[in-house]
Write a protein that holds these residues in place. Structure first.
Motif, PDB file in Angstrom:
ATOM      1  N   THR A 227       0.089  -1.514  -0.551  1.00 10.06           N
ATOM      2  CA  THR A 227       0.655  -0.168  -0.464  1.00 10.06           C
ATOM      3  C   THR A 227       0.171   0.715  -1.609  1.00 10.06           C
ATOM      4  OG1 THR A 227       2.636  -0.932  -1.647  1.00 10.06           O
ATOM      5  CG2 THR A 227       2.710  -0.936   0.754  1.00 10.06           C
ATOM      6  N   SER A 228      -0.009   0.133  -2.790  1.00  8.78           N
ATOM      7  CA  SER A 228      -0.505   0.911  -3.922  1.00  8.78           C
ATOM      8  C   SER A 228      -1.945   1.343  -3.687  1.00  8.78           C
ATOM      9  CB  SER A 228      -0.405   0.083  -5.206  1.00  8.78           C
ATOM     10  OG  SER A 228       0.924  -0.264  -5.479  1.00  8.78           O
ATOM     11  N   PHE A 229      -2.752   0.437  -3.159  1.00 11.25           N
ATOM     12  CA  PHE A 229      -4.146   0.771  -2.896  1.00 11.25           C
ATOM     13  C   PHE A 229      -4.247   1.822  -1.790  1.00 11.25           C
ATOM     14  CE2 PHE A 229      -8.699  -0.327  -2.302  1.00 11.25           C
ATOM     15  CZ  PHE A 229      -9.056  -0.366  -3.632  1.00 11.25           C
ATOM     16  N   TRP A 230      -3.321   1.765  -0.841  1.00 10.92           N
ATOM     17  CA  TRP A 230      -3.286   2.771   0.220  1.00 10.92           C
ATOM     18  C   TRP A 230      -3.047   4.162  -0.368  1.00 10.92           C
ATOM     19  CZ3 TRP A 230      -3.886   3.523   5.457  1.00 10.92           C
ATOM     20  CH2 TRP A 230      -3.273   4.656   5.995  1.00 10.92           C
ATOM     21  N   SER A 231      -2.153   4.260  -1.341  1.00  9.57           N
ATOM     22  CA  SER A 231      -1.805   5.553  -1.920  1.00  9.57           C
ATOM     23  C   SER A 231      -2.923   6.136  -2.774  1.00  9.57           C
ATOM     24  CB  SER A 231      -0.522   5.442  -2.746  1.00  9.57           C
ATOM     25  OG  SER A 231      -0.715   4.586  -3.857  1.00  9.57           O
ATOM     26  N   ILE A 232      -3.935   5.332  -3.099  1.00 10.60           N
ATOM     27  CA  ILE A 232      -5.075   5.856  -3.847  1.00 10.60           C
ATOM     28  C   ILE A 232      -5.864   6.832  -2.978  1.00 10.60           C
ATOM     29  CG2 ILE A 232      -7.266   5.256  -4.955  1.00 10.60           C
ATOM     30  CD1 ILE A 232      -6.060   2.615  -5.744  1.00 10.60           C
ATOM     31  N   PHE A 233      -6.040   6.472  -1.706  1.00 10.27           N
ATOM     32  CA  PHE A 233      -6.882   7.257  -0.813  1.00 10.27           C
ATOM     33  C   PHE A 233      -6.083   8.145   0.129  1.00 10.27           C
ATOM     34  CE2 PHE A 233      -8.985   3.223  -1.818  1.00 10.27           C
ATOM     35  CZ  PHE A 233     -10.154   3.689  -2.400  1.00 10.27           C
ATOM     36  N   ASN A 234      -4.765   8.000   0.137  1.00 14.28           N
ATOM     37  CA  ASN A 234      -3.922   8.781   1.024  1.00 14.28           C
ATOM     38  C   ASN A 234      -2.740   9.341   0.240  1.00 14.28           C
ATOM     39  OD1 ASN A 234      -5.057   7.905   3.924  1.00 14.28           O
ATOM     40  ND2 ASN A 234      -4.904   6.079   2.630  1.00 14.28           N
ATOM     41  N   SER A 235      -2.157  10.376   0.764  1.00 10.30           N
ATOM     42  CA  SER A 235      -0.989  10.957   0.120  1.00 10.30           C
ATOM     43  C   SER A 235       0.184   9.991   0.207  1.00 10.30           C
ATOM     44  CB  SER A 235      -0.622  12.279   0.792  1.00 10.30           C
ATOM     45  OG  SER A 235       0.610  12.768   0.287  1.00 10.30           O
ATOM     46  N   SER A 236       0.971   9.921  -0.860  1.00 14.45           N
ATOM     47  CA  SER A 236       2.142   9.041  -0.855  1.00 14.45           C
ATOM     48  C   SER A 236       3.168   9.471   0.175  1.00 14.45           C
ATOM     49  CB  SER A 236       2.790   9.025  -2.251  1.00 14.45           C
ATOM     50  OG  SER A 236       3.155  10.339  -2.647  1.00 14.45           O
ATOM     51  N   ASP A 237       3.097  10.746   0.621  1.00 12.16           N
ATOM     52  CA  ASP A 237       4.029  11.225   1.639  1.00 12.16           C
ATOM     53  C   ASP A 237       3.747  10.612   2.993  1.00 12.16           C
ATOM     54  OD1 ASP A 237       5.202  12.831  -0.290  1.00 12.16           O
ATOM     55  OD2 ASP A 237       3.929  14.568   0.187  1.00 12.16           O
ATOM     56  N   SER A 238       2.555   9.987   3.152  1.00 16.03           N
ATOM     57  CA  SER A 238       2.216   9.384   4.436  1.00 16.03           C
ATOM     58  C   SER A 238       2.992   8.095   4.682  1.00 16.03           C
ATOM     59  CB  SER A 238       0.710   9.102   4.504  1.00 16.03           C
ATOM     60  OG  SER A 238       0.324   8.183   3.485  1.00 16.03           O
ATOM     61  N   LEU A 239       3.649   7.556   3.657  1.00 18.81           N
ATOM     62  CA  LEU A 239       4.461   6.347   3.795  1.00 18.81           C
ATOM     63  C   LEU A 239       5.927   6.688   3.594  1.00 18.81           C
ATOM     64  CD1 LEU A 239       2.309   3.809   1.723  1.00 18.81           C
ATOM     65  CD2 LEU A 239       2.431   4.000   4.212  1.00 18.81           C
ATOM     66  N   GLN A 240       6.771   6.093   4.414  1.00 11.78           N
ATOM     67  CA  GLN A 240       8.203   6.266   4.242  1.00 11.78           C
ATOM     68  C   GLN A 240       8.651   5.626   2.922  1.00 11.78           C
ATOM     69  OE1 GLN A 240      10.303   7.996   6.197  1.00 11.78           O
ATOM     70  NE2 GLN A 240       8.558   8.584   7.486  1.00 11.78           N
ATOM     71  N   PRO A 241       9.679   6.170   2.270  1.00 10.61           N
ATOM     72  CA  PRO A 241      10.139   5.589   1.000  1.00 10.61           C
ATOM     73  C   PRO A 241      10.463   4.100   1.094  1.00 10.61           C
ATOM     74  CG  PRO A 241      11.134   7.736   1.326  1.00 10.61           C
ATOM     75  CD  PRO A 241      10.394   7.416   2.596  1.00 10.61           C
ATOM     76  N   VAL A 242      11.050   3.674   2.219  1.00  8.32           N
ATOM     77  CA  VAL A 242      11.404   2.263   2.348  1.00  8.32           C
ATOM     78  C   VAL A 242      10.156   1.384   2.404  1.00  8.32           C
ATOM     79  CG1 VAL A 242      11.487   2.282   4.874  1.00  8.32           C
ATOM     80  CG2 VAL A 242      12.895   0.648   3.590  1.00  8.32           C
ATOM     81  N   VAL A 243       9.057   1.945   2.928  1.00  6.03           N
ATOM     82  CA  VAL A 243       7.807   1.180   3.020  1.00  6.03           C
ATOM     83  C   VAL A 243       7.236   0.925   1.628  1.00  6.03           C
ATOM     84  CG1 VAL A 243       5.457   1.173   3.955  1.00  6.03           C
ATOM     85  CG2 VAL A 243       7.340   2.085   5.323  1.00  6.03           C
ATOM     86  N   THR A 244       7.461   1.843   0.719  1.00  3.72           N
ATOM     87  CA  THR A 244       6.997   1.643  -0.661  1.00  3.72           C
ATOM     88  C   THR A 244       8.025   0.904  -1.505  1.00  3.72           C
ATOM     89  OG1 THR A 244       7.867   3.834  -1.279  1.00  3.72           O
ATOM     90  CG2 THR A 244       5.563   3.706  -0.575  1.00  3.72           C
ATOM     91  N   LEU A 245       9.299   0.968  -1.135  1.00  2.00           N
ATOM     92  CA  LEU A 245      10.351   0.311  -1.911  1.00  2.00           C
ATOM     93  C   LEU A 245      10.364  -1.195  -1.698  1.00  2.00           C
ATOM     94  CD1 LEU A 245      12.913   0.257  -3.651  1.00  2.00           C
ATOM     95  CD2 LEU A 245      14.221   0.817  -1.597  1.00  2.00           C
ATOM     96  N   LEU A 246      10.311  -1.643  -0.447  1.00  2.00           N
ATOM     97  CA  LEU A 246      10.437  -3.070  -0.148  1.00  2.00           C
ATOM     98  C   LEU A 246       9.329  -3.905  -0.788  1.00  2.00           C
ATOM     99  CD1 LEU A 246      11.679  -3.020   3.560  1.00  2.00           C
ATOM    100  CD2 LEU A 246      13.000  -3.404   1.473  1.00  2.00           C
ATOM    101  N   PRO A 247       8.039  -3.509  -0.712  1.00  2.00           N
ATOM    102  CA  PRO A 247       7.013  -4.299  -1.416  1.00  2.00           C
ATOM    103  C   PRO A 247       7.260  -4.387  -2.920  1.00  2.00           C
ATOM    104  CG  PRO A 247       5.986  -2.832   0.158  1.00  2.00           C
ATOM    105  CD  PRO A 247       7.429  -2.432   0.081  1.00  2.00           C
ATOM    106  N   CYS A 248       7.799  -3.304  -3.516  1.00  2.00           N
ATOM    107  CA  CYS A 248       8.090  -3.319  -4.954  1.00  2.00           C
ATOM    108  C   CYS A 248       9.182  -4.329  -5.286  1.00  2.00           C
ATOM    109  CB  CYS A 248       8.493  -1.921  -5.397  1.00  2.00           C
ATOM    110  SG  CYS A 248       8.798  -1.779  -7.168  1.00  2.00           S
TER     111      CYS A 248
END
Length: 303
Positions: A227-248
């Motif tokens: 998910t972190s590598f995804w946010s390098i090339f894409n806007s963080s808004d493209s992922l729902q907050p829960v999608v970034t929270l659960l991997p963390c």
């Protein structure tokens, strides 16, 4: 709670058996220090922020939190890499050569691991890379989202990804594949000459324990890295907050696994935990541990 209790038991056992610890076992102690350090320095602030539904600290606290996470994360990864390399070298060396891995050598290696981790952790503070809040807003880490518009940030994340993630992970996989092949051949030879199979079973158990520790760490951090590598090339808004929270959250759970693995696979650790329970006032009856069976293989595998 699981992280602090479990790794405290590991550290207490190491202190009690300090004179009996073999040199590579110091890396296990270092891994427990990194895990409990992450739990004590980071988790209370993150939990409080989660209850608050927003980051409680200011910019300085955000930088502190991200630095601690990066420091202990890289330290854990490099410790696992060192454990795999030493185990591989010991497995593929004669007994006399394996004894050359002394405690002083391992202590120097541990010091190098901490200095290496600290170097990477302070680089964003001196201008190469950035620290910032996570997309879900209740913890901080490397500011991944800034990297797709910044050559400075992109060069940092690419270098960090290769030197702190990809190369150590490939080294771990290569070492344990080599160990698995060596153990497989040794087990076949033992069966062919009709020797006692208990030693071979214990070798396989020790190998499996080491592999599970590495697999647990890598599998816990892989979703977060993706998910972190995804946010390098894409806007963080493209992922729902829960999608970034659960991997963390899943990545942070990696600090709690290792003591359970030690408890399942190590008879010595189980006995020491029972002794600690007795010291805490729990009535536990057990027979005193006898390491005579484990010693021959422990010498070969260095713990």
């Amino acid at each position: 709670i699981l992280t602090i209790l479990g790794n405290s038991a590991v550290l207490a056992t190491a202190v009690k058996r300090s004179s009996l610890l073999k040199s590579p076992e110091l890396l296990t102690v270092n891994l427990a220090v990194a895990d409990i350090g992450m739990a004590l320095s980071m988790y209370p602030l993150a939990i409080a922020s989660a209850w608050n539904h927003a980051w409680l600290g200011g910019d300085a606290a955000c930088v502190y939190y991200a630095l601690m996470g990066f420091l202990f994360g890289v330290c854990s990864m490099m410790t696992l890499c060192a454990m795999a390399v030493i185990r591989f070298l010991v497995t593929n060396s004669s007994k006399s050569n394996s004894n050359k891995i002394t405690k002083n050598t391992v202590c120097i290696l541990i010091a190098f691991i901490w200095l290496y981790s600290l170097l990477w952790a302070i680089l964003p503070l001196v201008g190469w890379g950035y620290y910032g809040p996570e997309p879900f807003g209740i913890s901080c880490t490397i500011a991944w989202s800034k990297f797709h518009n910044s050559s400075n940030g992109f060069s940092f994340i690419l270098s960090m990804f290769l030197l702190c993630t990809v190369l150590p992970a490939l080294t771990i996989v290569a070492c344990y594949l080599g160990i698995a092949w060596k153990v497989h051949k040794a087990y076949q030879e033992i069966q062919n000459i009709d020797r006692i199979p208990n030693a071979a079973k214990l070798e396989k158990k020790l190998t499996l324990m080491a592999v599970l520790i590495s697999v647990g760490f890598l599998s816990s951090w892989t979703p977060y890295a993706a998910t972190s590598f995804w946010s390098i090339f894409n806007s963080s808004d493209s992922l729902q907050p829960v999608v970034t929270l659960l991997p963390c959250l899943f990545a942070k759970s990696s600090t709690a696994y290792n003591p359970f693995i030690y408890y399942v696979f190590s008879k010595t650790f189980r006995c020491e935990v029972k002794k600690l329970q007795c010291c805490c006032g729990w009535r536990v009856h057990y027979f005193s541990s006898d390491n005579s069976v484990e010693n021959p293989v422990s010498t070969m595998w260095s713990g």
